[in-house]
Motif scaffolding. Structure first.
Motif, PDB file in Angstrom:
ATOM      1  N   ARG A   1       0.836  -1.208   0.000  1.00 47.43           N
ATOM      2  CA  ARG A   1       0.000   0.000   0.000  1.00 47.43           C
ATOM      3  C   ARG A   1       0.870   1.257   0.000  1.00 47.43           C
ATOM      4  NH1 ARG A   1      -5.541  -0.075   1.553  1.00 47.43           N
ATOM      5  NH2 ARG A   1      -6.378  -2.182   1.772  1.00 47.43           N
ATOM      6  N   ILE A   2       1.981   1.216   0.721  1.00 48.51           N
ATOM      7  CA  ILE A   2       2.884   2.367   0.755  1.00 48.51           C
ATOM      8  C   ILE A   2       3.506   2.600  -0.615  1.00 48.51           C
ATOM      9  CG2 ILE A   2       5.050   3.234   1.714  1.00 48.51           C
ATOM     10  CD1 ILE A   2       4.288   1.829   4.347  1.00 48.51           C
ATOM     11  N   LEU A   3       3.928   1.514  -1.280  1.00 47.86           N
ATOM     12  CA  LEU A   3       4.514   1.647  -2.614  1.00 47.86           C
ATOM     13  C   LEU A   3       3.487   2.198  -3.601  1.00 47.86           C
ATOM     14  CD1 LEU A   3       6.712  -1.581  -2.917  1.00 47.86           C
ATOM     15  CD2 LEU A   3       7.256   0.653  -1.906  1.00 47.86           C
ATOM     16  N   MET A   4       2.227   1.837  -3.428  1.00 48.25           N
ATOM     17  CA  MET A   4       1.174   2.384  -4.291  1.00 48.25           C
ATOM     18  C   MET A   4       0.996   3.878  -4.039  1.00 48.25           C
ATOM     19  SD  MET A   4      -1.530  -0.798  -4.074  1.00 48.25           S
ATOM     20  CE  MET A   4      -2.801  -0.056  -5.091  1.00 48.25           C
ATOM     21  N   GLU A   5       1.177   4.297  -2.788  1.00 51.13           N
ATOM     22  CA  GLU A   5       1.141   5.727  -2.474  1.00 51.13           C
ATOM     23  C   GLU A   5       2.293   6.442  -3.156  1.00 51.13           C
ATOM     24  OE1 GLU A   5      -0.949   7.863  -0.708  1.00 51.13           O
ATOM     25  OE2 GLU A   5      -2.304   6.158  -0.957  1.00 51.13           O
ATOM     26  N   LYS A   6       3.456   5.815  -3.154  1.00 56.37           N
ATOM     27  CA  LYS A   6       4.618   6.382  -3.854  1.00 56.37           C
ATOM     28  C   LYS A   6       4.310   6.533  -5.346  1.00 56.37           C
ATOM     29  CE  LYS A   6       7.655   6.497  -0.435  1.00 56.37           C
ATOM     30  NZ  LYS A   6       8.331   7.738   0.013  1.00 56.37           N
ATOM     31  N   ASP A   7       3.639   5.526  -5.913  1.00 54.38           N
ATOM     32  CA  ASP A   7       3.259   5.588  -7.327  1.00 54.38           C
ATOM     33  C   ASP A   7       2.326   6.752  -7.605  1.00 54.38           C
ATOM     34  OD1 ASP A   7       4.791   3.434  -8.012  1.00 54.38           O
ATOM     35  OD2 ASP A   7       3.132   1.998  -8.118  1.00 54.38           O
ATOM     36  N   ASN A   8       1.506   7.106  -6.629  1.00 55.42           N
ATOM     37  CA  ASN A   8       0.560   8.214  -6.795  1.00 55.42           C
ATOM     38  C   ASN A   8       1.223   9.573  -6.579  1.00 55.42           C
ATOM     39  OD1 ASN A   8      -1.594   6.498  -7.341  1.00 55.42           O
ATOM     40  ND2 ASN A   8      -2.153   6.303  -5.177  1.00 55.42           N
ATOM     41  N   GLY A   9       2.542   9.566  -6.363  1.00 55.33           N
ATOM     42  CA  GLY A   9       3.263  10.832  -6.207  1.00 55.33           C
ATOM     43  C   GLY A   9       3.274  11.370  -4.796  1.00 55.33           C
ATOM     44  N   ASN A  10       2.868  10.564  -3.819  1.00 51.60           N
ATOM     45  CA  ASN A  10       2.837  11.027  -2.432  1.00 51.60           C
ATOM     46  C   ASN A  10       4.265  11.106  -1.884  1.00 51.60           C
ATOM     47  OD1 ASN A  10       2.394  11.404   0.365  1.00 51.60           O
ATOM     48  ND2 ASN A  10       0.441  10.330   0.244  1.00 51.60           N
ATOM     49  N   LYS A  11       4.681  12.302  -1.486  1.00 56.95           N
ATOM     50  CA  LYS A  11       6.048  12.517  -1.002  1.00 56.95           C
ATOM     51  C   LYS A  11       6.104  12.732   0.517  1.00 56.95           C
ATOM     52  CE  LYS A  11       7.525  14.521  -5.419  1.00 56.95           C
ATOM     53  NZ  LYS A  11       8.195  13.282  -5.843  1.00 56.95           N
ATOM     54  N   ASP A  12       5.021  12.425   1.189  1.00 59.13           N
ATOM     55  CA  ASP A  12       4.968  12.579   2.649  1.00 59.13           C
ATOM     56  C   ASP A  12       6.024  11.694   3.301  1.00 59.13           C
ATOM     57  OD1 ASP A  12       4.300  12.522   5.374  1.00 59.13           O
ATOM     58  OD2 ASP A  12       2.181  12.862   4.959  1.00 59.13           O
ATOM     59  N   GLU A  13       6.902  12.294   4.122  1.00 62.37           N
ATOM     60  CA  GLU A  13       7.984  11.541   4.750  1.00 62.37           C
ATOM     61  C   GLU A  13       7.479  10.486   5.723  1.00 62.37           C
ATOM     62  OE1 GLU A  13       7.777  14.847   4.796  1.00 62.37           O
ATOM     63  OE2 GLU A  13       9.435  15.535   3.497  1.00 62.37           O
ATOM     64  N   TRP A  14       6.230  10.590   6.150  1.00 60.22           N
ATOM     65  CA  TRP A  14       5.684   9.590   7.075  1.00 60.22           C
ATOM     66  C   TRP A  14       5.734   8.204   6.452  1.00 60.22           C
ATOM     67  CZ3 TRP A  14       1.643   6.061   7.430  1.00 60.22           C
ATOM     68  CH2 TRP A  14       1.346   5.571   8.706  1.00 60.22           C
ATOM     69  N   TYR A  15       5.534   8.133   5.130  1.00 55.29           N
ATOM     70  CA  TYR A  15       5.580   6.831   4.450  1.00 55.29           C
ATOM     71  C   TYR A  15       7.008   6.295   4.396  1.00 55.29           C
ATOM     72  CZ  TYR A  15       0.721   7.627   3.208  1.00 55.29           C
ATOM     73  OH  TYR A  15      -0.635   7.845   3.273  1.00 55.29           O
ATOM     74  N   ASP A  16       8.007   7.180   4.320  1.00 54.89           N
ATOM     75  CA  ASP A  16       9.404   6.744   4.424  1.00 54.89           C
ATOM     76  C   ASP A  16       9.658   6.171   5.821  1.00 54.89           C
ATOM     77  OD1 ASP A  16      10.060   7.751   1.825  1.00 54.89           O
ATOM     78  OD2 ASP A  16      10.168   9.759   2.675  1.00 54.89           O
ATOM     79  N   PHE A  17       9.134   6.875   6.805  1.00 55.41           N
ATOM     80  CA  PHE A  17       9.225   6.423   8.193  1.00 55.41           C
ATOM     81  C   PHE A  17       8.629   5.017   8.346  1.00 55.41           C
ATOM     82  CE2 PHE A  17       6.332   6.333  11.971  1.00 55.41           C
ATOM     83  CZ  PHE A  17       7.275   6.115  12.965  1.00 55.41           C
ATOM     84  N   MET A  18       7.486   4.773   7.689  1.00 54.35           N
ATOM     85  CA  MET A  18       6.838   3.468   7.793  1.00 54.35           C
ATOM     86  C   MET A  18       7.617   2.388   7.057  1.00 54.35           C
ATOM     87  SD  MET A  18       4.376   3.444   9.884  1.00 54.35           S
ATOM     88  CE  MET A  18       3.917   1.754   9.481  1.00 54.35           C
ATOM     89  N   ILE A  19       8.278   2.733   5.961  1.00 53.40           N
ATOM     90  CA  ILE A  19       9.123   1.755   5.267  1.00 53.40           C
ATOM     91  C   ILE A  19      10.260   1.336   6.201  1.00 53.40           C
ATOM     92  CG2 ILE A  19      10.800   1.469   3.398  1.00 53.40           C
ATOM     93  CD1 ILE A  19       8.914   3.029   1.591  1.00 53.40           C
ATOM     94  N   HIS A  20      10.841   2.291   6.914  1.00 54.17           N
ATOM     95  CA  HIS A  20      11.861   1.972   7.921  1.00 54.17           C
ATOM     96  C   HIS A  20      11.292   1.001   8.952  1.00 54.17           C
ATOM     97  CE1 HIS A  20      13.079   2.671  12.132  1.00 54.17           C
ATOM     98  NE2 HIS A  20      14.310   2.533  11.659  1.00 54.17           N
ATOM     99  N   ASN A  21      10.081   1.290   9.447  1.00 53.52           N
ATOM    100  CA  ASN A  21       9.473   0.447  10.474  1.00 53.52           C
ATOM    101  C   ASN A  21       9.250  -0.980   9.974  1.00 53.52           C
ATOM    102  OD1 ASN A  21       9.424   2.753  12.003  1.00 53.52           O
ATOM    103  ND2 ASN A  21       7.232   3.139  11.722  1.00 53.52           N
ATOM    104  N   ILE A  22       8.828  -1.094   8.717  1.00 51.97           N
ATOM    105  CA  ILE A  22       8.551  -2.411   8.142  1.00 51.97           C
ATOM    106  C   ILE A  22       9.837  -3.228   8.012  1.00 51.97           C
ATOM    107  CG2 ILE A  22       7.809  -3.594   6.030  1.00 51.97           C
ATOM    108  CD1 ILE A  22       5.741  -1.277   5.725  1.00 51.97           C
ATOM    109  N   ILE A  23      10.882  -2.597   7.486  1.00 49.71           N
ATOM    110  CA  ILE A  23      12.160  -3.300   7.324  1.00 49.71           C
ATOM    111  C   ILE A  23      12.717  -3.716   8.688  1.00 49.71           C
ATOM    112  CG2 ILE A  23      14.573  -3.010   6.659  1.00 49.71           C
ATOM    113  CD1 ILE A  23      13.561  -1.264   4.324  1.00 49.71           C
ATOM    114  N   THR A  24      12.672  -2.785   9.644  1.00 46.31           N
ATOM    115  CA  THR A  24      13.172  -3.092  10.976  1.00 46.31           C
ATOM    116  C   THR A  24      12.305  -4.138  11.661  1.00 46.31           C
ATOM    117  OG1 THR A  24      13.893  -0.775  11.104  1.00 46.31           O
ATOM    118  CG2 THR A  24      13.975  -2.051  13.134  1.00 46.31           C
ATOM    119  N   GLY A  25      10.981  -4.022  11.465  1.00 49.38           N
ATOM    120  CA  GLY A  25      10.067  -5.002  12.051  1.00 49.38           C
ATOM    121  C   GLY A  25      10.291  -6.397  11.482  1.00 49.38           C
TER     122      GLY A  25
END
Length: 484
Positions: free
Chosen positions: A352-376
Motif C-alpha cells: 500500500r505504501i509503494l502504491m502511495e509512492k506511485d501516486n506521487g505522495n512525497k509525505d515523509e511519514w511513508y518513508d518512516f513506515m518503510i523503515h518500520n517495516i524493514i526493521t520489524g
C-alpha cells in the motif's frame, strides 16, 4: 570595522535551523477503543440483557447463547482496540449519519452509535441495537461522500429492519430444531466428506468484522435508496460495480519494478530474491492472469452486478458528487497502514505504501513506515517468525508485483536485511521527522539491532518511550514490550 546587521544575523540563524516535519500524530493512544469506549463497553454489558421470547427452554437457551455471543463480540473487539475514535475522520463519517438521521427521523428516531473499525476491508457492518461500524478500508476505498453514504445507509437499514436480531432468532430456532439434530446425526453417521457436510449444516449467521452477512440484502438496498433520497444525497448504482472489485487492491500493478523502490533508499537489491529457489509444484511458473471472477469476501452478498441491475433505475442522473476530502482520505489511509503494521501484516502494508509512492505522495511519514517495516521484519527474523510477519497471500489474489515483493521479503538473506536496517536508520528523511517518530526509531533499534537482545532491555526501551511519549499512538506497539 564592518559590523553585521543584527537583523540579518537573526534571519541567517533561523534559516540554518533544520526544518522539522509538521506531520501530526494521527490520533492519541487514548483514542483507541479500549480507553475511549470503556464506559460504552460497560454499559453494553449491562444493557444488553437477552429478552425471554421463547416458551421452549432449549430454543430460549440457544437464543441467549447467540445473544451473549454478540455482546462478547463487540466488547472483546473494543478491548482489542479494533476501533479508534479519531476526531477528524470520525466527525466526517458522523456528519453523514447526522444528515441521514435528520432527514429520516420517523424511521430513525435515535441516532446510532458509530464505531470506526481499523480494518482494511472495504466494508461496514450493522451490529444491531442501533450500532454500526464503518471500516477505515471503506473510507479509503470510497471515491465520493455519496458512495460512502450509500454503504452507511445500507447498514443503517439493516438495523432499522432489525435484520441482526432476526438472524439471531432464526439461528436459535434452527439450532434447537429436530431437523438440525437429524442433519447433524446424518453427518456423524456418514463415512465420507464429514467436514464439508458439517460446514454446510452449520452455515448460518455469525459475527464477523471482515465479511458481509448474506441476509435481507435487497431490502436493505431498497431502504438505503429511500434514506438517501430523503436526505438529498445522490444515489448511483455504479457504486455496486466498483464494490465488486474492492477486494482486489493487491492485484493492482506497481508503476516501477520492485527493486526500484529499494534502490531509492540506497539499499542494494538482488533480483534472485524475487524468485522462489525451492522446488515443487507450488513454486512452478505461474501465469498471473485475470482473476476478477474468483469469489471473494464480498460475494457473500448477492452478486454486485445483480444489485446494480436491480437498483440502476433509481440512479440520479446528473447528480452531485463530493470527493472525500484529501485530508480525510490521507488520514484514514495512514491509520489503516499503521494498524496493519501493528498487527505485523507487513507485505500488504508495504505494498500500500509503494502504491502511495506511485501516486506521487512525497509525505515523509511513508518513508518512516518503510523503515518500520524493514526493521520489524528483521526483528521478526531475529525472533524466528519472519514467515508469519510477511503474511503470505495466495497467488490467485495478488499481482505479479505483489508476489515478487512477498517473495523478496521472504528470501532476502538475514545479513542483507540487517544491512537494510542500518542503512535506512541513517536515511536523510530523519532530519525532518518529529520527535515521536525519532523516538520510535530508537526503540526499534533496540528491538532489531541492539546486541543486548534480552527482554529486560526491550522492556527498558519501551518504558522510556512510553514515559516520554505518553499520548503517542505508537505506545500501542511499545506497550507490548513493557514488563507486565
Amino acid at each position: 570595522m564592518y559590523r553585521v546587521n543584527p537583523l540579518i544575523t537573526f534571519i541567517l540563524t533561523i534559516i540554518s535551523i533544520p526544518v522539522v516535519s509538521q506531520t501530526k500524530l494521527l490520533y492519541s493512544y487514548q483514542d483507541l477503543s479500549h480507553a475511549y469506549y470503556q464506559k460504552q463497553k460497560d454499559s453494553l454489558t449491562k444493557a444488553w440483557v437477552c429478552p425471554a421470547i421463547y416458551k421452549d427452554k432449549n430454543t430460549q437457551k440457544k437464543y441467549k447463547e447467540i445473544w451473549d455471543e454478540r455482546t462478547q463480540f463487540i466488547t472483546r473487539a473494543i478491548e482489542a482496540d479494533n476501533y479508534v475514535h479519531d476526531n477528524e475522520v470520525y466527525s466526517y463519517v458522523d456528519g453523514i449519519i447526522n444528515q441521514l438521521v435528520q432527514a429520516n427521523k420517523q424511521i430513525i428516531p435515535q441516532k446510532p452509535l458509530l464505531l470506526i473499525d481499523r480494518s482494511s476491508s472495504a466494508n461496514a457492518y450493522a451490529i444491531g441495537n442501533n450500532i454500526i461500524a464503518v471500516n477505515l478500508g471503506l473510507i479509503v476505498f470510497s471515491q465520493s461522500r455519496e458512495e460512502l453514504s450509500l454503504a452507511i445507509a445500507h447498514e443503517l437499514s439493516h438495523n432499522i429492519l432489525t435484520h441482526p436480531e432476526t438472524a439471531m432468532k432464526q439461528r436459535a430456532e434452527w439450532l434447537s430444531s429436530d431437523e438440525y439434530q437429524q442433519s447433524l446425526n446424518a453427518v456423524l453417521n456418514s463415512k465420507y466428506e464429514r467436514l464439508s457436510r458439517l460446514k454446510k449444516v452449520l452455515e448460518n449467521y455469525s459475527f464477523s468484522r471482515s465479511k458481509h452477512q448474506r441476509y435481507h440484502e435487497s431490502d436493505a438496498d431498497s431502504l438505503a435508496i429511500i434514506l438517501l433520497k430523503k436526505s438529498n444525497i445522490t444515489f448511483n448504482a455504479d457504486f455496486f460495480l466498483r464494490l465488486d472489485s474492492s477486494d482486489n487492491i493487491y492485484q493492482h500493478h506497481l508503476k516501477n519494478p520492485v527493486k526500484q523502490y529499494f534502490i531509492t533508499y540506497n539499499l542494494s537489491f538482488d533480483d534472485s530474491w524475487t524468485r522462489k529457489r525451492s522446488k515443487g509444484l507450488s513454486t512452478r511458473a505461474y501465469s498471473f492472469r485475470d482473476t476478477s471472477g474468483i469469489e471473494d469476501s464480498l460475494k457473500t452478498h448477492p452478486e454486485c452486478v445483480e444489485r446494480y441491475n436491480k437498483t440502476k433505475p433509481f440512479t440520479v442522473s446528473q447528480g452531485i458528487y463530493n470527493a472525500i476530502p484529501a485530508n480525510i482520505h490521507d488520514k484514514a489511509n495512514k491509520m489503516l497502514i499503521w494498524n496493519m503494521y501493528s498487527n505485523m501484516s507487513l507485505t500488504p502494508c508495504l505494498y500500500r505504501i509503494l502504491m502511495e509512492k506511485d501516486n506521487g505522495n512525497k509525505d515523509e511519514w511513508y518513508d518512516f513506515m518503510i523503515h518500520n517495516i524493514i526493521t520489524g521484519l528483521y526483528y521478526a527474523d531475529r525472533e524466528l517468525h519472519r514467515f508469519n510477519a510477511i503474511g503470505v497471500t495466495q497467488k490467485e489474489l495478488i499481482s505479479q508485483d505483489y508476489y515478487e515483493l512477498q517473495t523478496m521479503l521472504e528470501q532476502i538473506p538475514r545479513d542483507k536485511l540487517e544491512q537494510y536496517c542500518k542503512v535506512i536508520q541513517e536515511a536523510g528523511f530523519w532530519k525532518i521527522m518529529p520527535a515521536s517518530e525519532r523516538a520510535l526509531k530508537s526503540f526499534l533499534y533496540t528491538l532489531a539491532l541492539d546486541p543486548d537482545n534480552s527482554e529486560k532491555n526491550k522492556a527498558r526501551a519501551a518504558k522510556e518511550f512510553d514515559v516520554a511519549n505518553s499520548g503517542s499512538m505508537y505506545c500501542e506497539l511499545t506497550q507490548n514490550f513493557e514488563t507486565k
